[in-house]
Design a protein around this motif. Structure first.
Motif, PDB file in Angstrom:
ATOM      1  N   ALA A 159      48.200  18.688  18.273  1.00  0.00           N
ATOM      2  CA  ALA A 159      47.372  20.146  19.393  1.00  0.00           C
ATOM      3  C   ALA A 159      48.152  19.912  20.600  1.00  0.00           C
ATOM      4  CB  ALA A 159      45.757  19.329  19.209  1.00  0.00           C
ATOM      5  N   ARG A 160      48.026  21.198  20.778  1.00  0.00           N
ATOM      6  CA  ARG A 160      48.667  21.078  21.999  1.00  0.00           C
ATOM      7  C   ARG A 160      49.237  22.792  22.378  1.00  0.00           C
ATOM      8  NH1 ARG A 160      53.863  18.474  22.905  1.00  0.00           N
ATOM      9  NH2 ARG A 160      53.807  17.984  21.194  1.00  0.00           N
ATOM     10  N   SER A 161      49.430  22.762  23.628  1.00  0.00           N
ATOM     11  CA  SER A 161      49.617  24.133  24.257  1.00  0.00           C
ATOM     12  C   SER A 161      50.536  24.175  25.160  1.00  0.00           C
ATOM     13  CB  SER A 161      48.216  24.869  24.693  1.00  0.00           C
ATOM     14  OG  SER A 161      47.558  23.394  26.372  1.00  0.00           O
ATOM     15  N   VAL A 162      51.588  25.520  25.297  1.00  0.00           N
ATOM     16  CA  VAL A 162      52.481  25.508  26.091  1.00  0.00           C
ATOM     17  C   VAL A 162      52.740  26.335  26.771  1.00  0.00           C
ATOM     18  CG1 VAL A 162      55.450  26.121  26.518  1.00  0.00           C
ATOM     19  CG2 VAL A 162      53.817  24.198  24.747  1.00  0.00           C
ATOM     20  N   MET A 163      52.603  27.236  28.244  1.00  0.00           N
ATOM     21  CA  MET A 163      52.491  28.154  28.552  1.00  0.00           C
ATOM     22  C   MET A 163      54.371  29.378  28.759  1.00  0.00           C
ATOM     23  SD  MET A 163      50.870  30.009  32.424  1.00  0.00           S
ATOM     24  CE  MET A 163      49.350  29.630  31.786  1.00  0.00           C
ATOM     25  N   LEU A 164      54.473  29.877  28.265  1.00  0.00           N
ATOM     26  CA  LEU A 164      55.646  30.603  28.894  1.00  0.00           C
ATOM     27  C   LEU A 164      55.761  31.647  30.286  1.00  0.00           C
ATOM     28  CD1 LEU A 164      56.408  32.300  25.008  1.00  0.00           C
ATOM     29  CD2 LEU A 164      56.525  29.931  25.763  1.00  0.00           C
ATOM     30  N   THR A 165      57.446  31.675  30.505  1.00  0.00           N
ATOM     31  CA  THR A 165      56.817  31.741  32.115  1.00  0.00           C
ATOM     32  C   THR A 165      56.679  32.675  32.930  1.00  0.00           C
ATOM     33  OG1 THR A 165      59.501  32.770  31.478  1.00  0.00           O
ATOM     34  CG2 THR A 165      59.186  30.156  32.069  1.00  0.00           C
ATOM     35  N   ASP A 166      56.652  33.857  31.278  1.00  0.00           N
ATOM     36  CA  ASP A 166      55.657  35.080  31.698  1.00  0.00           C
ATOM     37  C   ASP A 166      54.168  35.026  31.328  1.00  0.00           C
ATOM     38  OD1 ASP A 166      55.557  35.117  28.913  1.00  0.00           O
ATOM     39  OD2 ASP A 166      56.366  36.829  28.726  1.00  0.00           O
ATOM     40  N   GLY A 167      53.227  33.865  31.067  1.00  0.00           N
ATOM     41  CA  GLY A 167      52.222  33.158  31.228  1.00  0.00           C
ATOM     42  C   GLY A 167      51.819  33.704  29.871  1.00  0.00           C
ATOM     43  N   ARG A 168      52.489  33.990  29.054  1.00  0.00           N
ATOM     44  CA  ARG A 168      52.066  34.379  27.339  1.00  0.00           C
ATOM     45  C   ARG A 168      51.315  32.385  27.257  1.00  0.00           C
ATOM     46  NH1 ARG A 168      56.486  36.840  23.961  1.00  0.00           N
ATOM     47  NH2 ARG A 168      57.396  36.051  25.514  1.00  0.00           N
ATOM     48  N   LEU A 169      50.477  32.429  26.861  1.00  0.00           N
ATOM     49  CA  LEU A 169      49.664  31.556  25.925  1.00  0.00           C
ATOM     50  C   LEU A 169      50.214  30.835  24.653  1.00  0.00           C
ATOM     51  CD1 LEU A 169      48.638  28.291  26.911  1.00  0.00           C
ATOM     52  CD2 LEU A 169      46.735  29.410  26.813  1.00  0.00           C
ATOM     53  N   ILE A 170      50.856  29.671  24.172  1.00  0.00           N
ATOM     54  CA  ILE A 170      50.957  29.289  22.621  1.00  0.00           C
ATOM     55  C   ILE A 170      50.415  27.970  22.561  1.00  0.00           C
ATOM     56  CG2 ILE A 170      51.832  28.864  20.969  1.00  0.00           C
ATOM     57  CD1 ILE A 170      54.805  29.408  22.120  1.00  0.00           C
ATOM     58  N   VAL A 171      48.627  28.190  21.397  1.00  0.00           N
ATOM     59  CA  VAL A 171      48.390  27.202  21.558  1.00  0.00           C
ATOM     60  C   VAL A 171      48.503  26.446  19.820  1.00  0.00           C
ATOM     61  CG1 VAL A 171      45.413  26.320  21.029  1.00  0.00           C
ATOM     62  CG2 VAL A 171      46.780  27.974  23.000  1.00  0.00           C
ATOM     63  N   ASN A 172      48.339  25.761  19.603  1.00  0.00           N
ATOM     64  CA  ASN A 172      48.425  24.592  18.378  1.00  0.00           C
ATOM     65  C   ASN A 172      46.699  23.850  18.351  1.00  0.00           C
ATOM     66  OD1 ASN A 172      47.964  23.350  15.756  1.00  0.00           O
ATOM     67  ND2 ASN A 172      50.251  23.040  15.992  1.00  0.00           N
ATOM     68  N   PRO A 173      45.442  24.634  17.336  1.00  0.00           N
ATOM     69  CA  PRO A 173      44.124  24.052  17.607  1.00  0.00           C
ATOM     70  C   PRO A 173      44.466  22.134  16.812  1.00  0.00           C
ATOM     71  CG  PRO A 173      44.156  25.282  15.615  1.00  0.00           C
ATOM     72  CD  PRO A 173      46.046  24.731  16.382  1.00  0.00           C
ATOM     73  N   GLY A 174      45.748  21.614  16.365  1.00  0.00           N
ATOM     74  CA  GLY A 174      45.654  20.615  15.612  1.00  0.00           C
ATOM     75  C   GLY A 174      45.203  20.488  14.435  1.00  0.00           C
ATOM     76  N   SER A 175      45.227  19.560  13.464  1.00  0.00           N
ATOM     77  CA  SER A 175      44.695  19.893  11.809  1.00  0.00           C
ATOM     78  C   SER A 175      43.468  19.511  11.975  1.00  0.00           C
ATOM     79  CB  SER A 175      45.566  18.820  10.823  1.00  0.00           C
ATOM     80  OG  SER A 175      44.781  18.777   9.497  1.00  0.00           O
ATOM     81  N   VAL A 176      42.711  20.319  10.870  1.00  0.00           N
ATOM     82  CA  VAL A 176      41.570  20.095  11.043  1.00  0.00           C
ATOM     83  C   VAL A 176      41.429  19.477   9.846  1.00  0.00           C
ATOM     84  CG1 VAL A 176      39.327  20.809   9.158  1.00  0.00           C
ATOM     85  CG2 VAL A 176      40.276  22.691  10.898  1.00  0.00           C
ATOM     86  N   GLY A 177      42.797  18.743   8.620  1.00  0.00           N
ATOM     87  CA  GLY A 177      41.604  17.587   7.262  1.00  0.00           C
ATOM     88  C   GLY A 177      43.137  16.762   7.464  1.00  0.00           C
ATOM     89  N   CYS A 178      44.039  16.325   7.728  1.00  0.00           N
ATOM     90  CA  CYS A 178      45.281  15.943   7.484  1.00  0.00           C
ATOM     91  C   CYS A 178      45.914  15.613   9.307  1.00  0.00           C
ATOM     92  CB  CYS A 178      46.584  16.490   6.871  1.00  0.00           C
ATOM     93  SG  CYS A 178      47.711  15.826   5.900  1.00  0.00           S
ATOM     94  N   PRO A 179      45.514  14.294   9.773  1.00  0.00           N
ATOM     95  CA  PRO A 179      45.683  14.366  10.954  1.00  0.00           C
ATOM     96  C   PRO A 179      47.546  13.304  10.922  1.00  0.00           C
ATOM     97  CG  PRO A 179      44.401  12.235  10.039  1.00  0.00           C
ATOM     98  CD  PRO A 179      44.515  13.596   9.297  1.00  0.00           C
ATOM     99  N   ALA A 180      48.014  13.036   9.372  1.00  0.00           N
ATOM    100  CA  ALA A 180      49.465  12.894   9.302  1.00  0.00           C
ATOM    101  C   ALA A 180      49.678  12.338   8.530  1.00  0.00           C
ATOM    102  CB  ALA A 180      48.779  11.037   9.737  1.00  0.00           C
ATOM    103  N   PHE A 181      51.137  12.986   7.836  1.00  0.00           N
ATOM    104  CA  PHE A 181      51.372  12.910   6.828  1.00  0.00           C
ATOM    105  C   PHE A 181      53.068  12.244   6.928  1.00  0.00           C
ATOM    106  CE2 PHE A 181      52.411  16.746   9.730  1.00  0.00           C
ATOM    107  CZ  PHE A 181      54.103  16.723   9.717  1.00  0.00           C
ATOM    108  N   LEU A 182      53.387  11.737   5.734  1.00  0.00           N
ATOM    109  CA  LEU A 182      55.394  11.805   5.403  1.00  0.00           C
ATOM    110  C   LEU A 182      55.458  12.510   4.817  1.00  0.00           C
ATOM    111  CD1 LEU A 182      54.804   7.903   4.148  1.00  0.00           C
ATOM    112  CD2 LEU A 182      55.114   8.744   6.074  1.00  0.00           C
TER     113      LEU A 182
END
Length: 245
Positions: A159-182
């Protein structure tokens, strides 16, 4: 406008039900699904049935694609148990999913990046086998040509958000069902969130711009962990139970 974004369910029907119940209480205007819906040793059929009935705006993830672009004998360890459960109508639904979507003229959706469903947008894999935040310049290069003010992606399970220099926002909501993986491609690596929560995001358009709220929900993962163990996927059992592998 309020948007609920879900991603990376990976067949975890119990986590999905917990998230859907929480979303129902929030009453968003729109629910969107960013892909990687079924693959894994959990409950692919039940998850597919639930999602098809909901008919959410959904994009195809790399693990969704891997269920339809190769013969069963060439599928990876995440796809094999899911493919054994699902039927042709489920596969037809996956085939119908686009790689990208634009909604309401201002929301851009993809699973990973616009051009590659297997490359993380906001994270990069280090040679230590761990992940780091990608440079903003690289994130902005990936976003070239996207005019929408809200960009939604999944794939990294973080789960993460990043704002680009022009104000656009990228959002990743994280995982519903798989909080870790190999994983072992391109070399051994792992991702761990450190908690066994079902994650999603609510993103609201305010006068100041898009405002994300990340929701991490407790649910009972024991049934899903038992399924993983029964099918010989101890790493999945640990992941859904603890957020570690």
């Amino acid at each position: 406008m309020r948007v609920a974004a879900i991603a990376d369910i990976h067949g975890n029907i119990d986590a999905l039900e917990a998230v859907l119940a929480d979303i129902a209480g929030e009453k968003p205007d729109l629910i969107v699904n960013l892909g990687d819906c079924l693959s894994g040793p959990l409950a692919a059929r039940a998850t597919a049935d639930r999602l098809m009935a909901l008919d959410l705006p959904t994009v195809r993830g790399n693990h969704d694609r891997a269920l339809i672009d190769r013969p069963a004998e060439k599928m990876g360890s995440w796809e094999r148990p899911a493919f054994a459960e699902i039927s042709e109508p489920h596969l037809d639904w996956i085939r119908s999913l686009p790689m990208t979507l634009v909604l309401e003229g201002e929301i851009y959706m993809c699973h990973a990046t616009p051009e590659n469903d297997n490359v993380m947008w906001m994270e990069e894999l280090l040679d230590t086998g761990r992940f780091s935040l990608r440079s903003r310049a690289r994130m902005e290069a990936i976003a070239t040509g996207i005019d929408q003010s809200l960009i939604l992606c999944g794939h990294s399970h973080v789960a993460r958000s990043v704002m680009l220099t022009d104000g656009r926002l990228i959002v990743n909501p994280g995982s519903v069902g798989c909080p870790a993986f190999l994983d072992d491609e391109p070399f051994d690596h792992r991702l761990e969130t450190g908690a066994p929560f079902a994650s999603y995001a609510l993103i609201e358009k305010t006068e100041a711009g898009w405002q994300p709220t990340f929701r991490q929900l407790r649910y009972d993962p024991r049934r899903m962990a038992a399924l993983a163990t029964e099918r010989g996927y101890d790493d999945w059992a640990r992941a859904v139970s603890t957020g570690w592998v």
